[in-house]
Design a protein around this motif. Structure first.
Motif, PDB file in Angstrom:
ATOM      1  N   MET A   1      -8.856  -4.239   2.186  1.00 34.35           N
ATOM      2  CA  MET A   1      -8.588  -2.829   1.999  1.00 34.35           C
ATOM      3  C   MET A   1      -8.870  -2.485   0.540  1.00 34.35           C
ATOM      4  O   MET A   1      -8.622  -3.276  -0.354  1.00 34.35           O
ATOM      5  N   ASP A   2      -9.384  -1.308   0.324  1.00 39.61           N
ATOM      6  CA  ASP A   2      -9.567  -0.866  -1.054  1.00 39.61           C
ATOM      7  C   ASP A   2      -8.777   0.423  -1.273  1.00 39.61           C
ATOM      8  O   ASP A   2      -8.451   1.131  -0.330  1.00 39.61           O
ATOM      9  N   HIS A   3      -8.441   0.674  -2.505  1.00 39.05           N
ATOM     10  CA  HIS A   3      -7.681   1.880  -2.848  1.00 39.05           C
ATOM     11  C   HIS A   3      -7.901   2.202  -4.324  1.00 39.05           C
ATOM     12  O   HIS A   3      -8.060   1.304  -5.151  1.00 39.05           O
ATOM     13  N   TYR A   4      -7.934   3.483  -4.585  1.00 41.42           N
ATOM     14  CA  TYR A   4      -8.230   3.959  -5.929  1.00 41.42           C
ATOM     15  C   TYR A   4      -7.283   5.100  -6.277  1.00 41.42           C
ATOM     16  O   TYR A   4      -7.074   5.999  -5.468  1.00 41.42           O
ATOM     17  N   TRP A   5      -6.751   5.056  -7.468  1.00 41.98           N
ATOM     18  CA  TRP A   5      -5.983   6.193  -7.963  1.00 41.98           C
ATOM     19  C   TRP A   5      -6.998   7.155  -8.550  1.00 41.98           C
ATOM     20  O   TRP A   5      -7.663   6.852  -9.538  1.00 41.98           O
ATOM     21  N   LYS A   6      -7.140   8.296  -7.920  1.00 40.90           N
ATOM     22  CA  LYS A   6      -8.050   9.338  -8.409  1.00 40.90           C
ATOM     23  C   LYS A   6      -7.229  10.575  -8.715  1.00 40.90           C
ATOM     24  O   LYS A   6      -6.469  11.051  -7.864  1.00 40.90           O
ATOM     25  N   HIS A   7      -7.390  11.105  -9.891  1.00 42.94           N
ATOM     26  CA  HIS A   7      -6.615  12.278 -10.301  1.00 42.94           C
ATOM     27  C   HIS A   7      -6.793  13.443  -9.344  1.00 42.94           C
ATOM     28  O   HIS A   7      -5.835  14.166  -9.069  1.00 42.94           O
ATOM     29  N   GLN A   8      -7.987  13.655  -8.824  1.00 44.07           N
ATOM     30  CA  GLN A   8      -8.215  14.813  -7.970  1.00 44.07           C
ATOM     31  C   GLN A   8      -7.523  14.679  -6.613  1.00 44.07           C
ATOM     32  O   GLN A   8      -7.338  15.667  -5.925  1.00 44.07           O
TER      33      GLN A   8
ATOM     34  N   GLU B   1      -4.513  12.400  -6.013  1.00 47.57           N
ATOM     35  CA  GLU B   1      -3.074  12.197  -6.148  1.00 47.57           C
ATOM     36  C   GLU B   1      -2.516  13.132  -7.225  1.00 47.57           C
ATOM     37  O   GLU B   1      -2.026  14.186  -6.935  1.00 47.57           O
ATOM     38  N   THR B   2      -2.620  12.717  -8.452  1.00 46.79           N
ATOM     39  CA  THR B   2      -2.072  13.455  -9.583  1.00 46.79           C
ATOM     40  C   THR B   2      -2.430  12.683 -10.838  1.00 46.79           C
ATOM     41  O   THR B   2      -2.883  11.548 -10.755  1.00 46.79           O
ATOM     42  N   THR B   3      -2.221  13.272 -11.984  1.00 44.64           N
ATOM     43  CA  THR B   3      -2.438  12.538 -13.232  1.00 44.64           C
ATOM     44  C   THR B   3      -1.198  11.731 -13.624  1.00 44.64           C
ATOM     45  O   THR B   3      -1.259  10.923 -14.530  1.00 44.64           O
ATOM     46  N   ASN B   4      -0.085  11.933 -12.930  1.00 46.04           N
ATOM     47  CA  ASN B   4       1.144  11.196 -13.213  1.00 46.04           C
ATOM     48  C   ASN B   4       1.087   9.841 -12.509  1.00 46.04           C
ATOM     49  O   ASN B   4       1.012   9.786 -11.278  1.00 46.04           O
ATOM     50  N   PRO B   5       1.144   8.731 -13.244  1.00 45.85           N
ATOM     51  CA  PRO B   5       0.978   7.414 -12.619  1.00 45.85           C
ATOM     52  C   PRO B   5       2.088   7.064 -11.632  1.00 45.85           C
ATOM     53  O   PRO B   5       1.832   6.406 -10.630  1.00 45.85           O
ATOM     54  N   ASP B   6       3.310   7.508 -11.897  1.00 49.52           N
ATOM     55  CA  ASP B   6       4.412   7.184 -10.991  1.00 49.52           C
ATOM     56  C   ASP B   6       4.287   7.934  -9.668  1.00 49.52           C
ATOM     57  O   ASP B   6       4.516   7.372  -8.602  1.00 49.52           O
ATOM     58  N   THR B   7       3.909   9.197  -9.746  1.00 50.20           N
ATOM     59  CA  THR B   7       3.697   9.981  -8.526  1.00 50.20           C
ATOM     60  C   THR B   7       2.507   9.440  -7.750  1.00 50.20           C
ATOM     61  O   THR B   7       2.552   9.315  -6.526  1.00 50.20           O
ATOM     62  N   ALA B   8       1.439   9.102  -8.458  1.00 46.21           N
ATOM     63  CA  ALA B   8       0.250   8.546  -7.802  1.00 46.21           C
ATOM     64  C   ALA B   8       0.597   7.243  -7.092  1.00 46.21           C
ATOM     65  O   ALA B   8       0.179   7.013  -5.952  1.00 46.21           O
ATOM     66  N   TRP B   9       1.358   6.383  -7.755  1.00 44.88           N
ATOM     67  CA  TRP B   9       1.752   5.115  -7.143  1.00 44.88           C
ATOM     68  C   TRP B   9       2.517   5.379  -5.846  1.00 44.88           C
ATOM     69  O   TRP B   9       2.233   4.766  -4.816  1.00 44.88           O
ATOM     70  N   GLY B  10       3.485   6.273  -5.885  1.00 41.80           N
ATOM     71  CA  GLY B  10       4.269   6.572  -4.687  1.00 41.80           C
ATOM     72  C   GLY B  10       3.398   7.046  -3.536  1.00 41.80           C
ATOM     73  O   GLY B  10       3.585   6.636  -2.391  1.00 41.80           O
ATOM     74  N   LYS B  11       2.426   7.903  -3.844  1.00 36.85           N
ATOM     75  CA  LYS B  11       1.536   8.400  -2.795  1.00 36.85           C
ATOM     76  C   LYS B  11       0.677   7.286  -2.212  1.00 36.85           C
ATOM     77  O   LYS B  11       0.535   7.173  -0.993  1.00 36.85           O
TER      78      LYS B  11
END
Length: 173
Positions: A1-8, A10-20
């Motif tokens: 599986m792959d996954h990417y934190w992308k600001h567009q 999730e969010t620019t907040n790393p904690d919120t992005a992680w939760g999502k």
């Protein structure tokens, strides 16, 4: 599986992005639970944070802890700008995240190729605890190579029978 934190996405907040990403319908938690329920190994074939983010440390810390807690066998960081910008190795805008990555994971990605940022010195990541495996007594090998081959085939077939008695997931999985 792959996954990417992308600001567009999730969010620019790393904690919120992680939760999502962690709690998404088919997110990290789901992947690890799915594999654990079926006795499968876990791997993150590709993952990345935005290469230009200056606030990636907490996200990287959570990712590392997830890999340790859920006993991933492999993970590959997407250190590239192709298709998604995850490049940390030579992106001066992401110096803070690059330093955090090196501190947490060591230099397990391509070394910096340029850029003007301050490149951290190689470091060794904190050791990951490994579960203690009981020592397995191996049966003596027959002197005859044919007998050794037959014994190996028999042991392999026995191991396959032990595996096949586990419930198998439906074919669509």
């Amino acid at each position: 599986m792959d996954h990417y934190w992308k600001h567009q996405w999730e969010t620019t907040n790393p904690d919120t992005a992680w939760g999502k990403i962690y709690n998404a319908r088919f997110g990290l938690k789901w992947q690890a639970d799915f594999a654990d329920q079926r006795g499968k190994l876990k791997e993150a074939s590709e993952w990345a944070i935005p290469g230009d983010t200056k606030v990636g440390r907490s996200y990287l810390q959570r990712m590392r802890q997830h890999f340790i807690d859920r006993e991933y066998c492999a993970a590959g960081y997407w250190d590239s700008e192709k298709d998604t910008n995850g490049r940390l190795s030579d992106n001066p805008a992401g110096d803070d995240s690059r330093k955090a990555f090196v501190e947490l994971f060591g230099l397990t990605y391509l070394p910096a190729k340029g850029g003007t940022g301050d490149h951290p010195q190689p470091s060794n990541p904190a050791p990951v605890p490994t579960p203690q495996q009981p020592e397995v007594q191996q049966p003596p090998q027959p002197a005859d190579p044919v007998q050794a081959l037959l014994q190996a085939i028999h042991e392999g077939a026995w191991a396959e029978r032990r595996v096949s008695v586990r419930p198998r997931p439906p074919s669509w999985m």
